[in-house]
Design a protein around this motif. Structure first.
Motif, PDB file in Angstrom:
ATOM      1  N   ASN A 464     -47.874  18.890 -64.540  1.00  0.00           N
ATOM      2  CA  ASN A 464     -47.721  17.450 -64.421  1.00  0.00           C
ATOM      3  C   ASN A 464     -48.400  16.833 -65.638  1.00  0.00           C
ATOM      4  O   ASN A 464     -49.625  16.948 -65.807  1.00  0.00           O
ATOM      5  N   SER A 465     -47.627  16.208 -66.488  1.00  0.00           N
ATOM      6  CA  SER A 465     -48.146  15.759 -67.779  1.00  0.00           C
ATOM      7  C   SER A 465     -49.049  14.540 -67.659  1.00  0.00           C
ATOM      8  O   SER A 465     -49.930  14.340 -68.498  1.00  0.00           O
ATOM      9  N   THR A 466     -48.838  13.705 -66.651  1.00  0.00           N
ATOM     10  CA  THR A 466     -49.681  12.522 -66.453  1.00  0.00           C
ATOM     11  C   THR A 466     -50.144  12.472 -65.003  1.00  0.00           C
ATOM     12  O   THR A 466     -49.452  12.957 -64.100  1.00  0.00           O
ATOM     13  N   SER A 467     -51.303  11.899 -64.790  1.00  0.00           N
ATOM     14  CA  SER A 467     -51.768  11.711 -63.419  1.00  0.00           C
ATOM     15  C   SER A 467     -50.954  10.592 -62.777  1.00  0.00           C
ATOM     16  O   SER A 467     -50.785   9.524 -63.353  1.00  0.00           O
ATOM     17  N   ASP A 468     -50.450  10.863 -61.564  1.00  0.00           N
ATOM     18  CA  ASP A 468     -49.530   9.936 -60.896  1.00  0.00           C
ATOM     19  C   ASP A 468     -50.114   9.475 -59.571  1.00  0.00           C
ATOM     20  O   ASP A 468     -50.744  10.242 -58.839  1.00  0.00           O
ATOM     21  N   LEU A 469     -49.869   8.208 -59.279  1.00  0.00           N
ATOM     22  CA  LEU A 469     -50.316   7.628 -58.011  1.00  0.00           C
ATOM     23  C   LEU A 469     -49.176   6.838 -57.400  1.00  0.00           C
ATOM     24  O   LEU A 469     -48.544   6.020 -58.076  1.00  0.00           O
ATOM     25  N   ASN A 470     -48.900   7.119 -56.127  1.00  0.00           N
ATOM     26  CA  ASN A 470     -47.901   6.364 -55.375  1.00  0.00           C
ATOM     27  C   ASN A 470     -48.551   5.804 -54.116  1.00  0.00           C
ATOM     28  O   ASN A 470     -49.237   6.530 -53.389  1.00  0.00           O
ATOM     29  N   LYS A 471     -48.339   4.522 -53.884  1.00  0.00           N
ATOM     30  CA  LYS A 471     -48.835   3.886 -52.671  1.00  0.00           C
ATOM     31  C   LYS A 471     -47.687   3.167 -51.984  1.00  0.00           C
ATOM     32  O   LYS A 471     -46.909   2.457 -52.628  1.00  0.00           O
ATOM     33  N   THR A 472     -47.595   3.358 -50.673  1.00  0.00           N
ATOM     34  CA  THR A 472     -46.573   2.661 -49.895  1.00  0.00           C
ATOM     35  C   THR A 472     -47.227   1.994 -48.698  1.00  0.00           C
ATOM     36  O   THR A 472     -48.164   2.538 -48.095  1.00  0.00           O
ATOM     37  N   GLU A 517     -49.020   5.579 -63.429  1.00  0.00           N
ATOM     38  CA  GLU A 517     -49.315   6.787 -64.188  1.00  0.00           C
ATOM     39  C   GLU A 517     -50.637   6.618 -64.926  1.00  0.00           C
ATOM     40  O   GLU A 517     -51.140   5.504 -65.095  1.00  0.00           O
ATOM     41  N   ASN A 518     -51.187   7.758 -65.387  1.00  0.00           N
ATOM     42  CA  ASN A 518     -52.451   7.763 -66.132  1.00  0.00           C
ATOM     43  C   ASN A 518     -53.575   7.110 -65.326  1.00  0.00           C
ATOM     44  O   ASN A 518     -54.272   6.210 -65.791  1.00  0.00           O
ATOM     45  N   ILE A 519     -53.719   7.588 -64.108  1.00  0.00           N
ATOM     46  CA  ILE A 519     -54.717   7.050 -63.195  1.00  0.00           C
ATOM     47  C   ILE A 519     -56.041   7.789 -63.394  1.00  0.00           C
ATOM     48  O   ILE A 519     -56.064   9.000 -63.652  1.00  0.00           O
ATOM     49  N   ILE A 520     -57.143   7.055 -63.300  1.00  0.00           N
ATOM     50  CA  ILE A 520     -58.448   7.709 -63.334  1.00  0.00           C
ATOM     51  C   ILE A 520     -58.530   8.674 -62.157  1.00  0.00           C
ATOM     52  O   ILE A 520     -58.270   8.309 -61.012  1.00  0.00           O
ATOM     53  N   ARG A 521     -58.918   9.904 -62.388  1.00  0.00           N
ATOM     54  CA  ARG A 521     -58.816  10.926 -61.350  1.00  0.00           C
ATOM     55  C   ARG A 521     -60.131  11.240 -60.662  1.00  0.00           C
ATOM     56  O   ARG A 521     -60.192  12.094 -59.783  1.00  0.00           O
ATOM     57  N   ASN A 522     -61.207  10.598 -61.040  1.00  0.00           N
ATOM     58  CA  ASN A 522     -62.516  10.959 -60.494  1.00  0.00           C
ATOM     59  C   ASN A 522     -62.738  10.361 -59.103  1.00  0.00           C
ATOM     60  O   ASN A 522     -63.489   9.420 -58.935  1.00  0.00           O
ATOM     61  N   GLY A 523     -62.069  10.911 -58.115  1.00  0.00           N
ATOM     62  CA  GLY A 523     -62.315  10.494 -56.742  1.00  0.00           C
ATOM     63  C   GLY A 523     -61.385   9.400 -56.269  1.00  0.00           C
ATOM     64  O   GLY A 523     -60.805   8.640 -57.046  1.00  0.00           O
ATOM     65  N   GLU A 524     -61.249   9.324 -54.937  1.00  0.00           N
ATOM     66  CA  GLU A 524     -60.326   8.373 -54.325  1.00  0.00           C
ATOM     67  C   GLU A 524     -60.674   6.926 -54.648  1.00  0.00           C
ATOM     68  O   GLU A 524     -59.792   6.067 -54.701  1.00  0.00           O
ATOM     69  N   ASP A 525     -61.936   6.642 -54.859  1.00  0.00           N
ATOM     70  CA  ASP A 525     -62.344   5.258 -55.118  1.00  0.00           C
ATOM     71  C   ASP A 525     -61.738   4.711 -56.408  1.00  0.00           C
ATOM     72  O   ASP A 525     -61.729   3.493 -56.624  1.00  0.00           O
ATOM     73  N   PHE A 526     -61.258   5.599 -57.274  1.00  0.00           N
ATOM     74  CA  PHE A 526     -60.711   5.157 -58.554  1.00  0.00           C
ATOM     75  C   PHE A 526     -59.182   5.222 -58.594  1.00  0.00           C
ATOM     76  O   PHE A 526     -58.582   5.047 -59.646  1.00  0.00           O
ATOM     77  N   TRP A 527     -58.565   5.501 -57.445  1.00  0.00           N
ATOM     78  CA  TRP A 527     -57.108   5.536 -57.406  1.00  0.00           C
ATOM     79  C   TRP A 527     -56.597   4.111 -57.166  1.00  0.00           C
ATOM     80  O   TRP A 527     -56.328   3.720 -56.040  1.00  0.00           O
ATOM     81  N   TYR A 528     -56.465   3.354 -58.244  1.00  0.00           N
ATOM     82  CA  TYR A 528     -56.011   1.974 -58.110  1.00  0.00           C
ATOM     83  C   TYR A 528     -55.057   1.658 -59.259  1.00  0.00           C
ATOM     84  O   TYR A 528     -54.925   2.390 -60.238  1.00  0.00           O
ATOM     85  N   PHE A 529     -54.359   0.534 -59.105  1.00  0.00           N
ATOM     86  CA  PHE A 529     -53.370   0.102 -60.092  1.00  0.00           C
ATOM     87  C   PHE A 529     -53.925  -1.059 -60.909  1.00  0.00           C
ATOM     88  O   PHE A 529     -54.695  -1.882 -60.416  1.00  0.00           O
ATOM     89  N   ASP A 530     -53.492  -1.103 -62.134  1.00  0.00           N
ATOM     90  CA  ASP A 530     -53.668  -2.307 -62.942  1.00  0.00           C
ATOM     91  C   ASP A 530     -52.415  -2.469 -63.799  1.00  0.00           C
ATOM     92  O   ASP A 530     -51.496  -1.646 -63.757  1.00  0.00           O
ATOM     93  N   ALA A 531     -52.383  -3.515 -64.588  1.00  0.00           N
ATOM     94  CA  ALA A 531     -51.171  -3.831 -65.350  1.00  0.00           C
ATOM     95  C   ALA A 531     -50.795  -2.730 -66.326  1.00  0.00           C
ATOM     96  O   ALA A 531     -49.627  -2.571 -66.691  1.00  0.00           O
ATOM     97  N   SER A 532     -51.776  -1.944 -66.771  1.00  0.00           N
ATOM     98  CA  SER A 532     -51.499  -0.949 -67.807  1.00  0.00           C
ATOM     99  C   SER A 532     -50.907   0.344 -67.262  1.00  0.00           C
ATOM    100  O   SER A 532     -50.300   1.112 -68.007  1.00  0.00           O
ATOM    101  N   THR A 534     -49.093   0.612 -64.042  1.00  0.00           N
ATOM    102  CA  THR A 534     -48.018   0.454 -63.069  1.00  0.00           C
ATOM    103  C   THR A 534     -46.669   0.736 -63.721  1.00  0.00           C
ATOM    104  O   THR A 534     -46.383   0.265 -64.816  1.00  0.00           O
ATOM    105  N   VAL A 535     -45.856   1.513 -63.036  1.00  0.00           N
ATOM    106  CA  VAL A 535     -44.512   1.830 -63.517  1.00  0.00           C
ATOM    107  C   VAL A 535     -43.536   0.935 -62.770  1.00  0.00           C
ATOM    108  O   VAL A 535     -43.243   1.160 -61.594  1.00  0.00           O
ATOM    109  N   GLY A 536     -43.060  -0.092 -63.441  1.00  0.00           N
ATOM    110  CA  GLY A 536     -42.278  -1.130 -62.780  1.00  0.00           C
ATOM    111  C   GLY A 536     -40.999  -0.655 -62.155  1.00  0.00           C
ATOM    112  O   GLY A 536     -40.618  -1.090 -61.066  1.00  0.00           O
ATOM    113  N   ASN A 537     -40.295   0.248 -62.850  1.00  0.00           N
ATOM    114  CA  ASN A 537     -38.994   0.638 -62.298  1.00  0.00           C
ATOM    115  C   ASN A 537     -39.114   1.551 -61.076  1.00  0.00           C
ATOM    116  O   ASN A 537     -38.112   1.894 -60.465  1.00  0.00           O
TER     117      ASN A 537
END
Length: 1006
Positions: A464-472, A517-532, A534-537
């Protein structure tokens, strides 16, 4: 509420407790001090005269019985006492004294409350019941350590098949009642304290008082368009009016789960030997290769914690029940778990003698961790000659499937949710026997899923080339408002119960997904989105179309009983659903049933062997509307866009998606049921036998459509275009008795199932056929739904001469499977594929044993099924060289070496869909065994307790089966899929195994 009248014949009533005939007391028998005592015996609540009541002089065999007017005459002395007894009523002993006229009123016995059966929108006496209804006590639902109470029904209820779709924590079982009658959602509906639901995964089994399974049309037609697959009624616990002081119950159970069995695969040396035959020279020294047991690396022992506390009681103005439960199951595969807290608050307020208000509310927060769903499948196929890690500690690449340990490690998937189900209600007794009830119920679920995959590299195929986060976020709400008027009246020999009602229901939901994509991976507390990041499509916001609809209904039911002998039930429900167009919105669902209490006939009074004999029959129509709200529309698609402006900017847009069908209407299931109930030897032997027949017409089925209509490739439109028939016999037999201090019981249930499609595409002709996605099953008229489809095998080609003389394809060679030329045209073509088995069992059964002796108890439950097959799909599709099951080592290695196992190949010809991969799915399982000890009453009271019980239990201890997979309970759920499709039933894709569980528990009541 009044209890059942249990009417026994005069012959039975004239038998004394010692088994000797009661001497009839007449004036001629009297001595000088005896006088004539006479009177009438009536029901204390209704005033109805009771026939056949036994009146006996205490301590003697002298007695008499009441006549058809409830009158009796007996001679007794002033010093005698008369014992008045009648089954279903409290026995009274009254001294004679100087009386010559003695009228007696008998009260119904509270111990016969269990003979009152919960039915849709009310209750009925068991003796008056005309439908096929099975009842389960709440305490029987806690015999299995599971988050879902339906698991406890395995092998317990005739006509009900419960299959563990997967052993993953939090997984719901697959429930089928009297076969599969649809190509859609074939699950029953659940009604919890009046709230209609699609599942009861939120329920704590310890909070359940009873569960009733409604099976025939007489019982289910009152639920109209949703009753075709059966109805499960759940009544949760309430405070008892008799318990003025609070009753506190504390229970705890600790369990350990173990993998029930491993699949017998090739070890490293065996695999290398086979691999050298497929690709010569792959391994120079087969004795020096690694020997990795991937199954032992991913499976572990794991605990289950299950605890609950409840308080129940009453005062003159309130009945209450408060229950709190905690359930925590760690999975036998790492990073899988389910944790739930359940809170239940049930109250009934008696505002006046005729006015009641109440509520039944559950609040259930839970958290579920989902491991890689393909882990068992990957471990099954991984080559055993690969070490799990390299010298530097990194994960080793594994050809074809990847390294399963890496998959588990890099999977971080969590569900967090809150579900609340409950209702508030009011009841008013307008006049005696006439009650109005209004209830408003709601089902609310707020669910969030979070899935994080870090950047990693194991091999070019596993990275997996980039760290990915999905939230629903999924928010779902449905509400139900029901208003009913119930009238009950006894007039002489006539008993009438009438019900009318009006209900409204609406459901809505919303689904929101955000990806980054490109999410900080150091623990669940850092799994969040910002404008930089977020993958819009990948962002999605929509409604869940199968969860958005509304319905209004009118319902009516009449129960009539004459002289406790002749029974009639008629019901009608009118449903109007927004899932269908205005022209087809309304459906009518009638049912009629007749019953005959033969035991109450005059000619049965001399038959002392029987204590119950009833014949009943029913016919009716029920429906199924479990489809997406959108299937009648032509929905839009958002995959198109247009370019505008001088900068040629692309703007997304919507376009025509797929054709809808405004002519859709309900599925209609026509049900016939004939049942016989009996009891012998003073109710020691009880039984029920039913014949059922269910024909479902206008089945809603999605069929492929031509592209020239403007639909995309693979598009389908839903039609009413199929018919299915289910029929069979079900029985339930039980014997209970005692010998000195030993009590014991044995019960057995069984169901035969004959399932076949009558139409598939609306014609019933030879062109009708429906495949599953992999074309491993085909549904055609005359065969069961989802019958396995492929080539029949007929041995192995032993030499070139045999190969040349037998029909085959160009891919076949000596040592390969020999497929049967089914149509006899002299060549082997796809037309020779045929039916090779069915996943639907011919027979499902269960056996339950209980023995008790001075507080020591032993209970043993067996379940099983026969006549079904399982398709071992995990062994088939092989684009690469994967590991094999052990039977492959007995492969063909030259003429005469094997006529069942072909030569070793990595894939291709020998791995086509064929009977080679169809296995016998019959099994007998020791479902549970429990040893318990109940403290004596005196010991418990010394410890300031009302009762105490300690037990040890084993679940899924032994399974006798020929199937080579983890468990013969195969629902057909593909890894990662939600729900089960009936066309994939019985296909083993290598899902999460069901485990063996060892438990220790304690129950205390204060």
């Amino acid at each position: 509420m009044r209890k059942i009248f249990t009417i026994v014949s005069i012959a039975i009533a004239t038998v004394s407790f010692t088994g000797k005939a009661i001497s009839q007391a007449t004036p001629q028998d009297a001595t000088s001090q005896n006088t004539n005592i006479e009177g009438t015996v009536t029901d204390a609540e209704t005033g109805e005269q009771l026939i056949g009541v036994t009146i006996q002089i205490k301590g003697t065999t002298v007695g008499t019985i009441t006549d058809i007017e409830g009158h009796y005459l007996i001679q007794a002395s002033p010093d005698d006492s008369l014992v008045f007894s009648f089954i279903g009523y409290v026995t009274q002993t009254i001294g004679v004294g100087n009386r010559t006229l003695l009228d007696v009123q008998l009260s119904t016995d509270v111990e016969t409350l269990s003979e009152v059966v919960i039915v849709g929108y009310g209750t009925q006496r068991k003796s008056d019941l005309t439908g096929s209804v099975s009842s389960i006590r709440g305490k029987d639902l806690t015999q299995i350590p599971s988050n879902n109470p339906m698991q406890a029904l395995q092998g317990k209820v005739a006509g009900v098949q419960v299959t563990s779709s997967t052993g993953a924590p939090g997984a719901a079982p697959v429930v089928r009642i009297r076969g599969v009658g649809t190509f859609n959602n074939a699950s029953p509906i659940y009604v919890v304290d009046g709230v209609i639901l699609d599942d009861i995964s939120f329920l704590n089994p310890a909070d359940i008082e009873s569960m009733e399974i409604l099976k025939d049309a007489s019982a289910t037609a009152i639920y109209g368009s949703r009753g075709a697959n059966g109805v499960v009624l759940v009544t949760t616990k309430q405070g008892s009016k008799e318990d003025k002081a609070p009753i506190v119950t504390v229970s705890g159970e600790y369990s350990i789960q173990k993998l029930h069995k491993t699949i017998d695969l090739l070890n490293g040396r065996e695999f290398a030997t086979v691999a050298n035959e497929i690709n010569p020279g792959s391994y120079n020294n087969v004795n020096a290769v690694p020997n990795t047991d991937w199954q032992s690396l991913i499976f572990r022992d794991a605990p289950i914690h299950n605890y609950q506390v409840s308080v129940a009681g009453s005062s003159p103005k309130i009945q209450y029940y408060v229950g709190v439960g905690y359930f925590n199951q760690q999975g036998i595969i790492p990073k899988s778990s389910y944790e739930r807290v359940s809170v239940r608050l049930n109250n009934t307020f008696h505002l006046a003698d005729n006015v009641r208000l109440g509520s039944n509310i559950s609040i259930t927060p839970y958290k579920q961790q989902n491991t890689n769903a393909f882990s068992p499948y990957i471990a099954y196929r991984a080559q055993p000659v690969v070490s799990p890690r390299q010298m530097d500690g990194s994960y080793s690449p594994v050809a074809g499937v990847g390294n399963v340990l890496a998959d588990i490690n890099y999977t971080n998937n969590f569900d967090r949710a809150l579900r609340s189900v409950g209702n508030v209600f009011g009841e008013v007794d307008i006049i005696k026997g006439l009650t109005f009830r209004s209830s408003f119920g709601a089902d609310l679920e707020l669910k969030k899923n979070e899935s994080f995959t870090p950047a990693f590299f194991v091999s070019p195929q596993q990275q997996n080339s980039t760290s990915d986060l999905n939230k629903t976020n999924t928010d779902r709400l449905s509400w139900l408002w029901e208003n009913t008027l119930n009238y009950t009246k006894d007039i002489g020999k006539h008993r009438i119960n009438a019900l009318v009602g009006y209900t409204m229901q609406e459901a809505s939901s919303e689904f929101l997904k955000v990806a980054g994509e490109n999410i900080i991976r150091n623990g669940e507390d850092f799994w969040y989105f910002d404008a930089s990041n977020t993958v819009g499509n990948l962002t999605e916001n929509r409604v869940e179309l199968d969860q958005n609809y509304s319905m209004t209904s009118y319902l009516f039911r009449l129960n009539y009983v004459f002289d406790r002998r002749y029974l009639f039930t008629g019901s009608l429900r009118r449903d109007a659903s927004s899932k269908f167009s205005k022209e087809n919105r309304v459906g009518y669902f009638p049912a009629i049933a007749l019953g005959w209490n033969i035991i109450n006939e005059a000619f049965m009074q001399d038959v002392s062997l029987l204590t119950n004999l009833k014949l009943r029959g029913s016919w009716g129509i029920v429906g199924n509307e479990k489809i997406d709200y959108s299937r009648r529309f032509s929905p839009v698609s958002n995959v198109f866009g247009a370019v505008f402006g001088t900068n040629e900017t692309l703007y997304p847009g919507s376009s025509y998606g797929v054709s809808g069908n405004p002519d859709l209407t309900w599925e209609s299931t026509y049900q016939t049921d004939v049942g016989l109930e009996f009891a012998l030897f003073e109710n020691q032997l009880k039984g029920e036998i039913d014949y059922y027949r269910k024909r479902t017409d206008d089945i809603l089925i999605s069929l492929p459509v031509a592209g020239y209509l403007g639909n995309g490739v693979g598009a389908t439109i839903t039609y009413n275009a199929a018919e299915v028939l289910n029929q069979g016999i079900e029985y339930n037999l039980g014997w209970s008795s005692e010998i000195n201090d030993v009590t014991y019981s044995i019960s057995a249930m069984g169901t035969t199932i004959n399932n076949k499609a009558l139409k598939v595409m609306g014609t019933g002709g030879p062109g009708d056929r429906l495949f599953n996605s992999a074309q491993t099953t085909r549904t055609v008229p005359g065969l069961p739904i989802g019958a396995f489809y492929g080539y029949k095998t007929d041995g192995i080609f032993q030499n070139q001469t045999e190969l040349d003389s037998y029909p085959h394809t160009s891919q076949a060679g000596v040592g390969d499977l020999r497929f049967v030329d089914v149509n006899g045209d002299g060549s082997l073509t796809p037309d020779d594929r045929t039916n090779i088995g069915s996943s639907i069992p011919d027979f499902i059964y269960g056996i339950n044993l209980e023995v008790g002796y001075k507080g020591i108890g032993l209970s043993v439950d067996f379940q099983g099924q026969a006549g079904n097959e399982i398709y071992n799909a995990k062994e088939t599709v092989r684009p690469d060289l994967y590991n094999f099951e052990q039977h492959v080592f007995d492969r063909w290695r030259g003429e005469g070496t094997s006529n069942t196992e072909p030569r070793a190949t990595a894939g291709g010809y020998n791995f086509q869909h064929s009977s080679r991969f169809v296995q016998d799915g019959s099994f007998l399982r020791l479902r549970s065994a429990t040893i318990s000890y109940d403290l004596s009453q005196s010991v418990a009271e010394k410890a300031k307790m009302k009762s105490a019980r300690i037990y040890i239990r084993g679940t899924n201890l032994l399974t006798w089966t020929k199937f080579t997979g983890y468990s013969p309970e195969v629902s057909g759920t593909q890894p990662g899929a939600t729900g089960t499709g009936v066309l994939d039933n019985g296909i083993d894709y290598g899902t999460y195994p069901v485990s063996t569980v060892y438990s220790f528990g304690l129950n205390l009541t204060f």
